[in-house]
Scaffold this motif. Sequence first.
Motif, mmCIF file in Angstrom:
data_model
loop_
_atom_site.group_PDB
_atom_site.id
_atom_site.type_symbol
_atom_site.label_atom_id
_atom_site.label_comp_id
_atom_site.label_asym_id
_atom_site.label_seq_id
_atom_site.Cartn_x
_atom_site.Cartn_y
_atom_site.Cartn_z
ATOM 1 N N ASN A 196 5.242 10.921 3.291
ATOM 2 C CA ASN A 196 5.278 10.996 1.830
ATOM 3 C C ASN A 196 6.679 11.238 1.280
ATOM 4 N N ALA A 197 7.594 11.683 2.137
ATOM 5 C CA ALA A 197 8.979 11.814 1.695
ATOM 6 C C ALA A 197 9.602 10.441 1.437
ATOM 7 N N HIS A 198 9.058 9.420 2.068
ATOM 8 C CA HIS A 198 9.626 8.074 1.930
ATOM 9 C C HIS A 198 9.521 7.535 0.498
ATOM 10 N N PRO A 199 8.309 7.440 -0.090
ATOM 11 C CA PRO A 199 8.267 6.919 -1.469
ATOM 12 C C PRO A 199 9.019 7.792 -2.458
ATOM 13 N N LEU A 200 8.982 9.103 -2.282
ATOM 14 C CA LEU A 200 9.690 9.982 -3.209
ATOM 15 C C LEU A 200 11.194 9.752 -3.147
ATOM 16 N N CYS A 201 11.737 9.663 -1.942
ATOM 17 C CA CYS A 201 13.187 9.458 -1.783
ATOM 18 C C CYS A 201 13.617 8.087 -2.274
ATOM 19 N N MET A 202 12.802 7.066 -2.033
ATOM 20 C CA MET A 202 13.215 5.728 -2.432
ATOM 21 C C MET A 202 13.187 5.564 -3.953
ATOM 22 N N VAL A 203 12.194 6.157 -4.611
ATOM 23 C CA VAL A 203 12.162 6.088 -6.074
ATOM 24 C C VAL A 203 13.335 6.873 -6.660
ATOM 25 N N MET A 259 8.530 -2.445 10.679
ATOM 26 C CA MET A 259 9.198 -3.655 10.204
ATOM 27 C C MET A 259 8.368 -4.929 10.375
ATOM 28 N N TYR A 260 7.099 -4.870 10.040
ATOM 29 C CA TYR A 260 6.264 -6.070 10.142
ATOM 30 C C TYR A 260 5.811 -6.582 8.769
ATOM 31 N N SER A 261 5.920 -5.740 7.734
ATOM 32 C CA SER A 261 5.395 -6.114 6.422
ATOM 33 C C SER A 261 6.501 -6.652 5.517
ATOM 34 N N LEU A 262 6.083 -7.352 4.464
ATOM 35 C CA LEU A 262 7.039 -7.855 3.484
ATOM 36 C C LEU A 262 7.762 -6.700 2.799
ATOM 37 N N HIS A 263 7.041 -5.622 2.538
ATOM 38 C CA HIS A 263 7.676 -4.442 1.944
ATOM 39 C C HIS A 263 8.810 -3.925 2.815
ATOM 40 N N LEU A 276 6.063 -3.426 -3.948
ATOM 41 C CA LEU A 276 5.369 -3.852 -2.738
ATOM 42 C C LEU A 276 4.873 -2.649 -1.945
ATOM 43 N N GLY A 277 5.694 -1.597 -1.886
ATOM 44 C CA GLY A 277 5.309 -0.405 -1.140
ATOM 45 C C GLY A 277 4.113 0.301 -1.764
ATOM 46 N N GLY A 279 3.895 1.807 -11.064
ATOM 47 C CA GLY A 279 4.503 0.486 -10.926
ATOM 48 C C GLY A 279 4.950 -0.097 -12.244
ATOM 49 N N VAL A 280 4.126 0.061 -13.286
ATOM 50 C CA VAL A 280 4.486 -0.441 -14.616
ATOM 51 C C VAL A 280 5.736 0.269 -15.135
ATOM 52 N N MET A 281 5.824 1.577 -14.882
ATOM 53 C CA MET A 281 6.999 2.324 -15.338
ATOM 54 C C MET A 281 8.251 1.924 -14.562
#
Length: 277
Positions: A52-59, A118-122, A202-203, A230-232
């Motif tokens: 869960n640290a991944h989406p938070l850090c990337m945003v 590393m298999y997904s488009l995301h 995508l994520g 996503g909309v935001m």
Amino acid sequence: SMDGAPHPASPAGLSAFVAVSQLLGLTLLATTGAWLGRYRGGVAWHSPLQFNAHPLCMVLGMVFLQGDALLVYRVFRHEAKRSTKALHALLHGLALLIALVGIIAVFESHRAKGIPDMYSLHSWCGMAAFVLYLLQVRAGQPPGAPPGPCSTCDIPVSPQWLLGCGFFLFPGASFSLRGRYKSQHIFFGIALFVLSIASCLLGITEMLLFKISDSYSHFVPEGVLANTLGVMLVAFGLVVGYVLTREEWKRPPLAEELALSMDFKTLTEGESPGGGS
């Protein structure tokens, strides 16, 4: 200004759009935190919640801070170029560092759970955005450096650094090449920002399909909240992009910057300020 005179007012509408961008950015972070905290158990490093640290850090890094780094030259329109470049570089560097933490989190989480990488488009788009961003990030001269070609050109810190320096090793061509390189840097900066937002979208979709695939189509609260996020993300990107592409909102060069630019052109192309050789 140095003589104490007040700075000219910002163009009409610029402050409002910048304020909206910041409100959207902070709401993005709050919504991401609410999603992860309310529905995904929160964030912890050495635990099953490490992912869960991944989406938070990337945003935070690849969207909010990267967007703010792009806005620096619009917001601080009348500050010294050196100070503005330092802030621009600081925000980009901080965004890169936070994104790196997010990437480490997802790889370590996958390894602990036996999930392939590393298999997904995301993952392809996300890694491409990160690697290209790493190559794109650059910084100006450190504070206190003597004025000269490198202090006026935003020489990159990356393999592009060699390209930037090369512009100043060929008299008669460096000034025009510098101008072309600057426009390319701006284009790739906006393109990477768009790619980063697309990777986040995508994520979000991928995570929802993995976690709530059976109920996603029933408009469950988690799905609605994630879709709203996503909309935001799209709205934040549109507002930042609009500010960046308004020609009249570009940072005007200060008098001393014009003088330095003319002196550098004279040195590299052999032209006098009056146009003679």
